[in-house]
Design a protein around this motif. Sequence first.
Motif, PDB file in Angstrom:
ATOM      1  N   LEU A 105     -48.955  17.673 -12.217  1.00 27.64           N
ATOM      2  CA  LEU A 105     -48.470  19.007 -12.498  1.00 27.64           C
ATOM      3  C   LEU A 105     -47.985  19.220 -13.918  1.00 27.64           C
ATOM      4  O   LEU A 105     -48.248  20.237 -14.527  1.00 27.64           O
ATOM      5  CB  LEU A 105     -47.330  19.336 -11.531  1.00 27.64           C
ATOM      6  CG  LEU A 105     -46.636  20.663 -11.812  1.00 27.64           C
ATOM      7  CD1 LEU A 105     -47.558  21.805 -11.466  1.00 27.64           C
ATOM      8  CD2 LEU A 105     -45.361  20.757 -11.044  1.00 27.64           C
ATOM      9  N   VAL A 158     -40.629  28.484 -13.665  1.00 27.36           N
ATOM     10  CA  VAL A 158     -40.965  27.277 -12.929  1.00 27.36           C
ATOM     11  C   VAL A 158     -40.441  26.062 -13.677  1.00 27.36           C
ATOM     12  O   VAL A 158     -40.620  25.951 -14.885  1.00 27.36           O
ATOM     13  CB  VAL A 158     -42.498  27.141 -12.757  1.00 27.36           C
ATOM     14  CG1 VAL A 158     -42.840  25.886 -11.976  1.00 27.36           C
ATOM     15  CG2 VAL A 158     -43.067  28.368 -12.078  1.00 27.36           C
ATOM     16  N   SER A 209     -48.392  30.984   0.766  1.00 26.45           N
ATOM     17  CA  SER A 209     -49.079  29.924   0.034  1.00 26.45           C
ATOM     18  C   SER A 209     -50.404  30.458  -0.489  1.00 26.45           C
ATOM     19  O   SER A 209     -50.900  31.496  -0.028  1.00 26.45           O
ATOM     20  CB  SER A 209     -49.319  28.708   0.928  1.00 26.45           C
ATOM     21  OG  SER A 209     -50.146  29.060   2.020  1.00 26.45           O
ATOM     22  N   MET A 212     -40.808  25.812  -4.562  1.00 28.44           N
ATOM     23  CA  MET A 212     -42.223  25.724  -4.274  1.00 28.44           C
ATOM     24  C   MET A 212     -42.643  24.261  -4.223  1.00 28.44           C
ATOM     25  O   MET A 212     -41.957  23.392  -4.759  1.00 28.44           O
ATOM     26  CB  MET A 212     -43.051  26.423  -5.360  1.00 28.44           C
ATOM     27  CG  MET A 212     -42.828  27.914  -5.443  1.00 28.44           C
ATOM     28  SD  MET A 212     -43.858  28.688  -6.719  1.00 28.44           S
ATOM     29  CE  MET A 212     -43.254  27.853  -8.179  1.00 28.44           C
ATOM     30  N   GLY A 268     -46.154  22.114  -5.265  1.00 31.85           N
ATOM     31  CA  GLY A 268     -47.417  22.268  -5.981  1.00 31.85           C
ATOM     32  C   GLY A 268     -48.394  21.178  -5.590  1.00 31.85           C
ATOM     33  O   GLY A 268     -48.011  20.025  -5.433  1.00 31.85           O
ATOM     34  N   LEU A 317     -52.865  20.581  -8.740  1.00 30.95           N
ATOM     35  CA  LEU A 317     -52.956  21.627  -9.755  1.00 30.95           C
ATOM     36  C   LEU A 317     -53.858  21.252 -10.915  1.00 30.95           C
ATOM     37  O   LEU A 317     -54.218  22.114 -11.721  1.00 30.95           O
ATOM     38  CB  LEU A 317     -51.555  22.012 -10.244  1.00 30.95           C
ATOM     39  CG  LEU A 317     -50.666  22.613  -9.159  1.00 30.95           C
ATOM     40  CD1 LEU A 317     -49.285  22.920  -9.701  1.00 30.95           C
ATOM     41  CD2 LEU A 317     -51.289  23.855  -8.563  1.00 30.95           C
ATOM     42  N   ARG A 369     -56.470  23.159  -6.045  1.00 30.90           N
ATOM     43  CA  ARG A 369     -55.075  23.463  -6.370  1.00 30.90           C
ATOM     44  C   ARG A 369     -54.458  24.435  -5.384  1.00 30.90           C
ATOM     45  O   ARG A 369     -55.146  25.198  -4.709  1.00 30.90           O
ATOM     46  CB  ARG A 369     -54.952  23.989  -7.792  1.00 30.90           C
ATOM     47  CG  ARG A 369     -55.613  25.312  -8.038  1.00 30.90           C
ATOM     48  CD  ARG A 369     -55.484  25.760  -9.484  1.00 30.90           C
ATOM     49  NE  ARG A 369     -55.937  24.729 -10.401  1.00 30.90           N
ATOM     50  CZ  ARG A 369     -56.411  24.957 -11.616  1.00 30.90           C
ATOM     51  NH1 ARG A 369     -56.489  26.191 -12.074  1.00 30.90           N
ATOM     52  NH2 ARG A 369     -56.792  23.966 -12.389  1.00 30.90           N
ATOM     53  N   LEU A 416     -50.252  26.297  -4.208  1.00 25.76           N
ATOM     54  CA  LEU A 416     -48.796  26.401  -4.214  1.00 25.76           C
ATOM     55  C   LEU A 416     -48.346  26.902  -2.850  1.00 25.76           C
ATOM     56  O   LEU A 416     -49.004  27.758  -2.250  1.00 25.76           O
ATOM     57  CB  LEU A 416     -48.306  27.396  -5.266  1.00 25.76           C
ATOM     58  CG  LEU A 416     -48.335  27.023  -6.730  1.00 25.76           C
ATOM     59  CD1 LEU A 416     -47.858  28.199  -7.576  1.00 25.76           C
ATOM     60  CD2 LEU A 416     -47.466  25.810  -7.003  1.00 25.76           C
ATOM     61  N   SER A 417     -47.220  26.391  -2.377  1.00 23.90           N
ATOM     62  CA  SER A 417     -46.574  26.967  -1.197  1.00 23.90           C
ATOM     63  C   SER A 417     -45.148  27.327  -1.579  1.00 23.90           C
ATOM     64  O   SER A 417     -44.536  26.682  -2.433  1.00 23.90           O
ATOM     65  CB  SER A 417     -46.611  26.012  -0.007  1.00 23.90           C
ATOM     66  OG  SER A 417     -46.019  24.782  -0.331  1.00 23.90           O
ATOM     67  N   ALA A 423     -45.666  32.245 -10.855  1.00 20.03           N
ATOM     68  CA  ALA A 423     -46.078  30.843 -10.774  1.00 20.03           C
ATOM     69  C   ALA A 423     -47.546  30.729 -10.378  1.00 20.03           C
ATOM     70  O   ALA A 423     -48.273  29.870 -10.902  1.00 20.03           O
ATOM     71  CB  ALA A 423     -45.200  30.100  -9.777  1.00 20.03           C
TER      72      ALA A 423
END
Length: 197
Positions: free
Chosen positions: A12, A26, A48, A129, A131, A134, A140, A142-143, A162
Amino acid sequence: MALHWALEALCLLPLLNPQNPACANVTAMPITSATLDWLNRRWFYVASAFRNPEYKQSAQEVQAAFFYFHTNPREDRVMVREHMTTGDRCIQNSTFLKVQRANGTLSKIVKEKEQVAHLLLLRDPRSFMLGFSLDDEHKRGLSFYTDTPEATPEQLEGFHQAIQCVGLHTSEILYVDWKKNKCQLKQQQKTKGEAEP
């Protein structure tokens, strides 16, 4: 389960461009004992965005989910108790996550493979979040989690920023529907700081 499909190997830090305004909200950093203490509460899965087809399919099946992180600041593992609504029924699951403090990740072994996710802290201390992959345009994701079932407009804006920061699109976001939650009694039995029986 929601965490199961959400944990995947990634790199990341190179993707967080501090000069990009969309990335200003972030923060990726080492996990400290204070971080673990802060995580030790109930969290709600809000939304997500995944490009990994397997994760995307799993996310589409989740109607609502919340979980408890049970942490000990002196240990490098976290117990997770999850309550998820899928197929109009409540499913409960427990697992342990390994904490890699130095690189800010959480991981576990699934089918003899270690799955890893970066913990991403937001300016809003009532949200965070995870990741995933990514560094891989095709996997990739995000949640996004908050400490209440409904995210505030400001929290959602941080998540949307983000999403753009890591090269995803807001059109890829899948949201849960708390009107379909079948685990209500369980979620109402707990308040911050209470231990599971």
